[in-house]
Design an enzyme around this catalytic site. Structure first.
Site, mmCIF file in Angstrom:
data_model
loop_
_atom_site.group_PDB
_atom_site.id
_atom_site.type_symbol
_atom_site.label_atom_id
_atom_site.label_comp_id
_atom_site.label_asym_id
_atom_site.label_seq_id
_atom_site.Cartn_x
_atom_site.Cartn_y
_atom_site.Cartn_z
ATOM 1 N N GLY A 198 16.258 42.058 83.712
ATOM 2 C CA GLY A 198 16.528 43.332 82.753
ATOM 3 C C GLY A 198 15.763 44.739 83.059
ATOM 4 O O GLY A 198 15.769 45.375 82.228
ATOM 5 N N SER B 151 12.867 51.081 81.319
ATOM 6 C CA SER B 151 13.303 49.997 80.601
ATOM 7 C C SER B 151 12.032 49.117 79.730
ATOM 8 O O SER B 151 10.920 49.152 80.281
ATOM 9 C CB SER B 151 13.612 48.874 81.841
ATOM 10 O OG SER B 151 14.714 49.498 82.316
ATOM 11 N N ASP C 278 23.186 38.358 87.955
ATOM 12 C CA ASP C 278 24.069 38.605 86.802
ATOM 13 C C ASP C 278 24.229 37.562 85.785
ATOM 14 O O ASP C 278 24.521 36.343 86.348
ATOM 15 C CB ASP C 278 25.496 39.008 87.436
ATOM 16 C CG ASP C 278 26.562 39.102 86.259
ATOM 17 O OD1 ASP C 278 26.295 39.014 84.993
ATOM 18 O OD2 ASP C 278 27.575 39.373 86.402
ATOM 19 N N TYR D 225 25.607 49.802 65.307
ATOM 20 C CA TYR D 225 25.283 48.810 65.995
ATOM 21 C C TYR D 225 26.258 47.637 66.080
ATOM 22 O O TYR D 225 26.364 46.701 66.962
ATOM 23 C CB TYR D 225 23.780 48.191 65.721
ATOM 24 C CG TYR D 225 22.917 47.525 66.687
ATOM 25 C CD1 TYR D 225 22.648 48.158 67.744
ATOM 26 C CD2 TYR D 225 22.545 46.307 66.347
ATOM 27 C CE1 TYR D 225 22.127 47.471 68.671
ATOM 28 C CE2 TYR D 225 21.974 45.503 67.369
ATOM 29 C CZ TYR D 225 21.490 46.209 68.428
ATOM 30 O OH TYR D 225 20.680 45.514 69.343
ATOM 31 N N LYS E 190 22.779 39.916 68.203
ATOM 32 C CA LYS E 190 21.324 39.708 68.127
ATOM 33 C C LYS E 190 20.895 38.809 66.946
ATOM 34 O O LYS E 190 19.863 38.203 67.104
ATOM 35 C CB LYS E 190 20.627 41.400 67.667
ATOM 36 C CG LYS E 190 20.623 42.235 69.206
ATOM 37 C CD LYS E 190 19.884 41.768 70.206
ATOM 38 C CE LYS E 190 19.561 42.873 71.304
ATOM 39 N NZ LYS E 190 19.044 42.514 72.560
ATOM 40 N N ALA F 285 19.742 51.553 77.827
ATOM 41 C CA ALA F 285 20.556 50.825 76.763
ATOM 42 C C ALA F 285 20.904 52.094 75.459
ATOM 43 O O ALA F 285 21.656 51.529 74.640
ATOM 44 C CB ALA F 285 19.834 49.783 76.064
HETATM 45 C C1 IMJ Z 1 22.721 50.780 70.160
HETATM 46 C C2 IMJ Z 1 23.951 51.123 69.461
HETATM 47 C C3 IMJ Z 1 24.129 51.893 68.146
HETATM 48 C C4 IMJ Z 1 22.762 51.923 67.471
HETATM 49 C C5 IMJ Z 1 21.634 51.612 67.907
HETATM 50 C C6 IMJ Z 1 21.828 51.124 69.411
HETATM 51 N N1 IMJ Z 1 20.547 51.796 67.652
HETATM 52 C C7 IMJ Z 1 19.713 51.365 68.698
HETATM 53 C C8 IMJ Z 1 20.364 50.855 69.602
HETATM 54 C C9 IMJ Z 1 20.069 52.314 66.419
HETATM 55 C C10 IMJ Z 1 18.236 51.318 68.233
HETATM 56 C C11 IMJ Z 1 19.863 50.337 70.967
HETATM 57 N N2 IMJ Z 1 19.717 49.025 71.088
HETATM 58 C C12 IMJ Z 1 18.503 48.429 70.188
HETATM 59 C C13 IMJ Z 1 20.704 48.082 71.758
HETATM 60 O O1 IMJ Z 1 20.293 46.815 71.688
HETATM 61 C C14 IMJ Z 1 21.448 48.811 72.566
HETATM 62 C C15 IMJ Z 1 22.554 48.008 73.296
HETATM 63 C C16 IMJ Z 1 23.595 48.227 74.054
HETATM 64 C C17 IMJ Z 1 23.830 49.572 74.405
HETATM 65 C C18 IMJ Z 1 24.864 50.006 75.231
HETATM 66 C C19 IMJ Z 1 25.073 51.540 75.692
HETATM 67 C C20 IMJ Z 1 26.025 51.510 76.830
HETATM 68 C C21 IMJ Z 1 27.147 50.380 76.763
HETATM 69 N N3 IMJ Z 1 27.027 49.385 76.313
HETATM 70 C C22 IMJ Z 1 25.819 48.857 75.584
HETATM 71 N N4 IMJ Z 1 25.702 47.745 74.934
HETATM 72 C C23 IMJ Z 1 24.473 47.218 74.433
HETATM 73 O O2 IMJ Z 1 28.246 50.689 77.589
#
Ligand code: IMJ
Length: 272
Positions: free
Chosen positions: A13, A19, A64, A155, A162, A195
């Protein structure tokens, strides 16, 4: 003697120098670990090879985690190169962008499947691949987020994923416990990484967490790195199935913090 001297581990990752997985890699390297890195897709190969070189490693493999053949290839390479493994780090998640918006109940069947497979099943698949090679005293760490426990706007399906990831940590910890192998998660506060890119109001999210966390600041990649390295090290030998929050205390708070202005007004009123 450093905390990770003689330990060998694989990190899934790392996408770039921002990262959280890179923070973990650096902390482990600093404490003497020998590392292998995996990357997803051709595009990231040219990013990750120079990063591995910074850790004096040329052990860089494509993987992957949604592809069983690539997982097999990674662990066959581990067997050839190292024979056995001390730790594995999982810092992988994905949901389709359109699922990280609007109502959770609008999550599509396919969007749900993709998020769960890439963000949850990937840990299980990684653990199954690693299982034959993990030494007694081995340790596995994955990354989670508060959205697993509480509703965080946008989220959505990632929060549900999660939650399932954190449950997986407990089941995996039970599976591996007898072999003296531990499985834990770090629930990290928001951090500017790939992310987080493309998430509209991420700066506002960072500001909100900074202003309301007990420590009144955001966390760093280095802090996540050090906490993960602790869980991977012998110092955490009695800890498994745990979700450790590295979030400047944000998760304990029940309401927004009192601002300095509000505090000053209260003090002034008391003085009258
Ligand atoms: C992600 C989305 C919405 C709210 C979010 C986040 N907050 C935080 C995150 C408040 C902190 C970042 N996070 C903790 C993640 O786990 C992100 C996961 C993620 C992000 C993306 C962006 C681009 C995409 N797909 C994704 N899939 C998972 O196309």
């Amino acid at each position: 003697m450093r905390l990770m001297d003689g330990k060998k581990g694989l990190i899934f990752g790392v996408a770039n120098e921002r990262s959280l997985a890179w923070g973990i890699a650096r902390s482990c390297h600093r404490e003497g670990a020998e590392l292998g890195l995996t990357y997803l897709g051709e595009a990231l190969q040219k990013r990750v090879i120079p990063l591995a070189a910074q850790l004096h490693s040329d052990f860089v493999l494509p993987c992957d985690l949604n592809n069983d053949e690539e997982i097999d290839n990674v662990f066959r390479a581990v067997e050839e190169r190292w024979g056995q493994l001390d730790f594995v780090v999982h810092s992988v998640a994905f949901a389709k962008k359109n699922e990280l918006n609007g109502k959770y109940y609008d999550t599509s069947r396919e969007g749900f499947r993709v998020a769960m497979e890439t963000s949850v099943y990937s840990l299980t698949a990684m653990c199954r691949g690693a299982a034959p090679y993990l030494r007694e005293g081995g340790s596995i760490v994955t990354l989670s987020y508060l959205g697993a426990e509480r509703v965080v706007p946008h989220y959505n399906v990632m929060g549900v994923a999660k939650a399932a990831l954190e449950a997986s940590v407990r089941y995996l910890a039970a599976d591996f416990g007898k072999r003296g192998i531990r499985v834990n998660a770090i629930s990290a506060g928001p951090a500017k990484t790939l992310a987080a890119s493309g998430i509209g109001d991420f700066k506002e999210i960072l500001n909100w967490n900074r202003d309301n966390a007990p420590m009144r600041r955001n966390i760093t990649r280095e802090e996540v790195g050090d906490a993960a390295m602790f869980l991977l090290s012998g110092l955490a030998s009695g800890i498994t199935g745990e979700v450790l929050h590295v979030d400047a205390g944000y998760h304990i708070v029940g309401m927004r913090a009192v601002t300095d202005e509000e505090e000053a007004a209260y003090q002034a009123a008391q003085a009258e």
